[in-house]
Write a protein that holds these residues in place. Sequence first.
Motif, PDB file in Angstrom:
ATOM      1  N   MET A 292      28.421  36.874 -96.451  1.00 16.67           N
ATOM      2  CA  MET A 292      28.335  36.558 -97.875  1.00 16.67           C
ATOM      3  C   MET A 292      28.451  37.854 -98.671  1.00 16.67           C
ATOM      4  O   MET A 292      28.318  38.942 -98.132  1.00 16.67           O
ATOM      5  N   CYS A 293      28.669  37.697 -99.973  1.00 16.60           N
ATOM      6  CA  CYS A 293      28.748  38.878-100.830  1.00 16.60           C
ATOM      7  C   CYS A 293      27.375  39.492-101.031  1.00 16.60           C
ATOM      8  O   CYS A 293      26.431  38.784-101.360  1.00 16.60           O
ATOM      9  N   MET A 294      27.288  40.791-100.865  1.00 14.68           N
ATOM     10  CA  MET A 294      26.021  41.447-101.177  1.00 14.68           C
ATOM     11  C   MET A 294      25.885  41.601-102.689  1.00 14.68           C
ATOM     12  O   MET A 294      26.834  41.949-103.383  1.00 14.68           O
ATOM     13  N   ASN A 295      24.707  41.310-103.208  1.00 16.11           N
ATOM     14  CA  ASN A 295      24.368  41.593-104.600  1.00 16.11           C
ATOM     15  C   ASN A 295      22.978  42.163-104.594  1.00 16.11           C
ATOM     16  O   ASN A 295      22.007  41.437-104.731  1.00 16.11           O
ATOM     17  N   ARG A 296      22.866  43.450-104.419  1.00 12.61           N
ATOM     18  CA  ARG A 296      21.534  44.005-104.211  1.00 12.61           C
ATOM     19  C   ARG A 296      21.232  45.122-105.184  1.00 12.61           C
ATOM     20  O   ARG A 296      22.081  45.947-105.495  1.00 12.61           O
ATOM     21  N   LEU A 297      20.004  45.093-105.666  1.00 16.27           N
ATOM     22  CA  LEU A 297      19.498  46.182-106.498  1.00 16.27           C
ATOM     23  C   LEU A 297      18.542  47.014-105.663  1.00 16.27           C
ATOM     24  O   LEU A 297      17.600  46.480-105.074  1.00 16.27           O
ATOM     25  N   VAL A 298      18.803  48.312-105.588  1.00 16.20           N
ATOM     26  CA  VAL A 298      17.874  49.196-104.911  1.00 16.20           C
ATOM     27  C   VAL A 298      17.132  49.990-105.972  1.00 16.20           C
ATOM     28  O   VAL A 298      17.730  50.740-106.728  1.00 16.20           O
ATOM     29  N   GLN A 299      15.841  49.761-106.007  1.00 13.35           N
ATOM     30  CA  GLN A 299      15.039  50.446-106.985  1.00 13.35           C
ATOM     31  C   GLN A 299      14.178  51.464-106.304  1.00 13.35           C
ATOM     32  O   GLN A 299      13.621  51.198-105.245  1.00 13.35           O
ATOM     33  N   GLY A 300      14.061  52.637-106.890  1.00 14.17           N
ATOM     34  CA  GLY A 300      13.196  53.637-106.293  1.00 14.17           C
ATOM     35  C   GLY A 300      13.019  54.765-107.265  1.00 14.17           C
ATOM     36  O   GLY A 300      13.955  55.130-107.979  1.00 14.17           O
ATOM     37  N   ASP A 301      11.837  55.309-107.295  1.00 17.77           N
ATOM     38  CA  ASP A 301      11.526  56.368-108.222  1.00 17.77           C
ATOM     39  C   ASP A 301      12.483  57.545-108.003  1.00 17.77           C
ATOM     40  O   ASP A 301      13.077  57.677-106.938  1.00 17.77           O
ATOM     41  N   VAL A 302      12.598  58.378-109.026  1.00 19.20           N
ATOM     42  CA  VAL A 302      13.461  59.548-108.897  1.00 19.20           C
ATOM     43  C   VAL A 302      13.027  60.368-107.691  1.00 19.20           C
ATOM     44  O   VAL A 302      11.833  60.572-107.476  1.00 19.20           O
ATOM     45  N   GLY A 303      14.017  60.784-106.911  1.00 20.20           N
ATOM     46  CA  GLY A 303      13.716  61.622-105.759  1.00 20.20           C
ATOM     47  C   GLY A 303      13.333  60.851-104.512  1.00 20.20           C
ATOM     48  O   GLY A 303      13.026  61.438-103.487  1.00 20.20           O
ATOM     49  N   SER A 304      13.358  59.530-104.587  1.00 18.84           N
ATOM     50  CA  SER A 304      12.943  58.759-103.419  1.00 18.84           C
ATOM     51  C   SER A 304      14.043  58.702-102.362  1.00 18.84           C
ATOM     52  O   SER A 304      13.817  58.200-101.265  1.00 18.84           O
ATOM     53  N   GLY A 305      15.231  59.202-102.714  1.00 20.99           N
ATOM     54  CA  GLY A 305      16.290  59.302-101.719  1.00 20.99           C
ATOM     55  C   GLY A 305      17.196  58.083-101.652  1.00 20.99           C
ATOM     56  O   GLY A 305      17.448  57.528-100.584  1.00 20.99           O
ATOM     57  N   LYS A 306      17.728  57.700-102.798  1.00 22.76           N
ATOM     58  CA  LYS A 306      18.622  56.543-102.829  1.00 22.76           C
ATOM     59  C   LYS A 306      20.054  56.911-102.460  1.00 22.76           C
ATOM     60  O   LYS A 306      20.801  56.091-101.928  1.00 22.76           O
ATOM     61  N   THR A 307      20.419  58.168-102.746  1.00 23.05           N
ATOM     62  CA  THR A 307      21.803  58.567-102.524  1.00 23.05           C
ATOM     63  C   THR A 307      22.235  58.376-101.070  1.00 23.05           C
ATOM     64  O   THR A 307      23.327  57.893-100.798  1.00 23.05           O
ATOM     65  N   ILE A 308      21.358  58.754-100.174  1.00 25.84           N
ATOM     66  CA  ILE A 308      21.726  58.663 -98.761  1.00 25.84           C
ATOM     67  C   ILE A 308      21.961  57.199 -98.362  1.00 25.84           C
ATOM     68  O   ILE A 308      22.814  56.895 -97.523  1.00 25.84           O
ATOM     69  N   LEU A 309      21.244  56.291 -99.019  1.00 29.85           N
ATOM     70  CA  LEU A 309      21.446  54.860 -98.740  1.00 29.85           C
ATOM     71  C   LEU A 309      22.832  54.427 -99.209  1.00 29.85           C
ATOM     72  O   LEU A 309      23.518  53.636 -98.549  1.00 29.85           O
ATOM     73  N   ALA A 310      23.255  54.999-100.337  1.00 34.37           N
ATOM     74  CA  ALA A 310      24.596  54.710-100.834  1.00 34.37           C
ATOM     75  C   ALA A 310      25.633  55.227 -99.850  1.00 34.37           C
ATOM     76  O   ALA A 310      26.603  54.542 -99.506  1.00 34.37           O
ATOM     77  N   PHE A 311      25.427  56.429 -99.368  1.00 33.51           N
ATOM     78  CA  PHE A 311      26.384  57.021 -98.437  1.00 33.51           C
ATOM     79  C   PHE A 311      26.462  56.218 -97.140  1.00 33.51           C
ATOM     80  O   PHE A 311      27.539  56.002 -96.582  1.00 33.51           O
ATOM     81  N   LEU A 312      25.309  55.775 -96.663  1.00 33.09           N
ATOM     82  CA  LEU A 312      25.299  54.961 -95.446  1.00 33.09           C
ATOM     83  C   LEU A 312      26.092  53.667 -95.649  1.00 33.09           C
ATOM     84  O   LEU A 312      26.876  53.264 -94.784  1.00 33.09           O
ATOM     85  N   SER A 313      25.898  53.049 -96.809  1.00 29.07           N
ATOM     86  CA  SER A 313      26.622  51.803 -97.081  1.00 29.07           C
ATOM     87  C   SER A 313      28.126  52.055 -97.147  1.00 29.07           C
ATOM     88  O   SER A 313      28.930  51.252 -96.656  1.00 29.07           O
TER      89      SER A 313
END
Length: 703
Positions: A292-313
Motif C-alpha cells: 500500500m502507499c505509505m503516508n507517514r508523519l515522523v515527528q521528533g524534537d530537533v536533534g532527535s535524528g530524523k535525517t538518517i531515517l530519511a536516508f534509510l528510506s
Amino acid sequence: MKYSDDIIKLKGIGEKTAKLFYKLGIYTIKDLLFYYPKNYQSFEEPVKIAGVAEGETVTVELFLPSDFKWKKLRNLTIGTGICSDGNDKISVSYFNVPYLKNKLKVGSSFLFRGKIKIENGKYHMDQPVLFTWDEYTEKMGQLQPCYGLTAGLGNKAVMKAVKQALKELVPDFENSSEVTDDCDAGLFGEILPEEIKKEYALASRSCAFWQIHFPKDWENMLKARTRLVFDELFLFLLSVRKMKEYNEALCSDYPMIETAWTKRFLEMLPYKLTNAQIRVWQEIEKDLLSGMCMNRLVQGDVGSGKTILAFLSLLMTISNGYQGALMAPTEILAAQHFEQLSSMTKQYHLPFKPVLLTGSVSAAAKKEIYRQIEGGEFNVIIGTHALIQEKVKYRNLALVITDEQHRFGVRQREILGEKGGRTHVLVMSATPIPRTLAIILYGDLHLSVVDEMPAERLPIKNCVVNISYRRKAYEFLTKEVRAGHQVYVICPMVEAGDADMEGIQNVTDYGEKLRMELPEDVHVEILHGKMKPAEKKRIMEAFSRGDIHVLVSTTVIEVGINVPNATVMIVENAERFGLAQLHQLRGRIGRGKSQSYCIFIDGAGKEKTTERLKILNHSNDGFYIAEEDLKLRGPGDLFGIRQSGAMEFKIADIYQDAGLLKKISVTVDRMLSEDRMLESEKYARLKQYLNENAGNFIDFRTI
Ligand code: ADP
Ligand code: MG
C-alpha cells in the motif's frame, strides 16, 4: 473587481508599489484581504507623566511654556523643547520635521504620543506623534492595524489598500442590512450552514474581515479572529478528512522488497540508532513493504535524528530500483541534505546518485539535469518544494520525503507521480505538537514519534538576560570563537522598519554593529530570507566550513540546519517569539559533543515576559514548553505571537486554538458521517468555496 485580480488594480498602487506588495507575498486582492495585521495599536486615554515607566508608549497632553529651539547639525534639523503636563516636565525632540516649526510655539498645547525615556530621573520623548484633541478623540478607543512591512512600504499604504479592497469586495456589515448572501461569489459570502454558525456563536464572515483589519475594539477583534480561525481550521479539517479517505485505499505503484543495503548501512554508521529511531524505521519499512502507499508523519524534537531515517528510506527505495525525492523548505537546508548524502555515499560506497535542484542552477544546467532525471541517471533528487514539483519528469518516483512538513495534496501527488502514479509519502516534522493534536491535524497520515535523543549530548545551558547584559554576551561569544566554536545571533527583523519598530533588532544593522564591536579577526556575516538564493547558499556553506564565526540571522536558520560546531546562540528580542519557536531555534546548537549555550535577550524587560522566557531555562522538551507557554498567557497576549513558525495557517495557531480545533474536529466528523459528499443544500456555498479554493493546502475533490 474580482478577488483574484492583481493588486495593481487598486487605486494608488502602481507598478513600483505593487512590487513591494509582491515582496510580502501579496499578489492578488485576495492575498491582501488575508494579510492579517500582526498587531494593533490602541489609542488610550491620555495620562500624566508621573507614574509612566521607561519604554512605555503613552499619550500626554503637554503645554509649551516657550518655543521649541531648532538647530542644524550637518543635514539634520533638530528641534527640542521642554514641555509640561501641569505637574511634571518632559523634554521632547524632533529630527527633520521642519513643518512643526510653526506649530510648536509658546502657549500652545497638544497631545504627544510616543515612547518614554527616563534618564537620571528626567523624562524624554523622541519624535512623538502630534495630535489635537479633536484628532485624538476620533482615534481614541479604536485599534489601528499594524501590518508586516517591507522597506519602502509603510503601514498607512497597506491600510489604505486593504480598506479599498474591503470596500470593493466585502459588504460593510454596518451599512448593509443583509450582509451575508449577496456578495461576491464564494469567497466572502457566508459559507457555513446556519446551524454551525449558531452552535459556535460565530460572527458573520464579512463582518469578521472588516473587524480583523479595522476593529472597533479588542472585543470585536477577538470575535473576528475566532470566526476566521474557525473557517481556517474547519476548511482544513474537511480537506484532511477527504485526504484520509483517498489515501486509505491506495495501492502502491511501487511495491518494495527488503534488500541488504539498509542493514549494511546501519552497520557502517559510526553510531547506533536510538531505540526510538529503530522503532520508527521499522514502522517505515513495514509501510514500504506492505504493497500500500505509505503516508507517514515522523515527528521528533530537533536533534532527535530524523535525517538518517530519511536516508534509510531513500536507500531502500533506490535499492529497489526506484527514484526518491527529498524536499526541504529552504535552499540552505536542501543543500545541506545534499552534502550530507553525497559524503555518506562516498564514504560508505552507497548506491545513491543524488542531484541537487536549486534556484541558483542555470537554465541550461537545469535542462540537462531534467534530462538525466527523466533518464534515470539520478536516483535521488534533493531540492526545495517548488523545484521538485515543477517541470521535472521522473522516471519512477516511488518515495517523496518532505522535511519540516509540507502538506501533500492529491494534485501534488499527481504532479510528482506523473499520470497519477502512487508514490509513498514521508513527512518529517520537528514542530512540537501534543499527540492528541497531531492526530487531528495529520489525520490523513500515520504517526511515528522519535521521542528519544541520541546519547552523548550535553543539555544546552540557557540564560535569560536583559539588554544590559549584551556586552558580557559579546565577550562570551568572542571567548567561544577563540576556542574554535561558532555562534548564531538571531534577530526578529531583516532591516530597519518604521518608527514602531524601535528597540527591535534587525539583522542588517546588527551585523554592522557586531563587526565594529568584536575583534577584527572574528568573521561576522549576515543571513536572511530576502537574500538571493546563491548568496544564502554561499554564506551557509562558509558557515558550515567554519570560515564564518558569527552568523547573524533571522529565523531562516530555524529549520533543520546542522552545524555541530556551533555552540552559542544569542536570541535578540526573545520576547517577540513564541516559546515553541525559540525552542526550535535553540535546536540549532547542542548538536556536537561540546557544551552549548543559549542566551535569550529579553528586549522588553517586563516581568511577565521574563517569567515566560524562563520556562526555556527549565526544560529542553519542546512539547512541555509549548504547553506551559500557553498556560501563562492570557487571551490578550496571544494575538501576534505565533508558536509554530512552520505551520501553514494564516491566523489559527495550533496551540492557542487547540480547544477549538478539537471541537471542530468532532463537528467535521459528524457532518461527514451524516452527509459524506456534502450533498445537502445547506452545504452548497461551502462546497462551491472548497472547489474554488482547492489547492490551498489540500485539494478537496469529489474522489
Ligand atoms: P533532526 O531530527 O533535528 O533532523 P538530525 O537528523 O539533523 O536531527 O540529527 C542531528 C545530529 O545527530 C546529526 O549530526 C546526526 O548525525 C546525529 N545523530 C542522529 N542519530 C544519532 C544517534 N543515534 N546517535 C548519535 N548521533 C546521532
Ligand atoms: Mg532535520
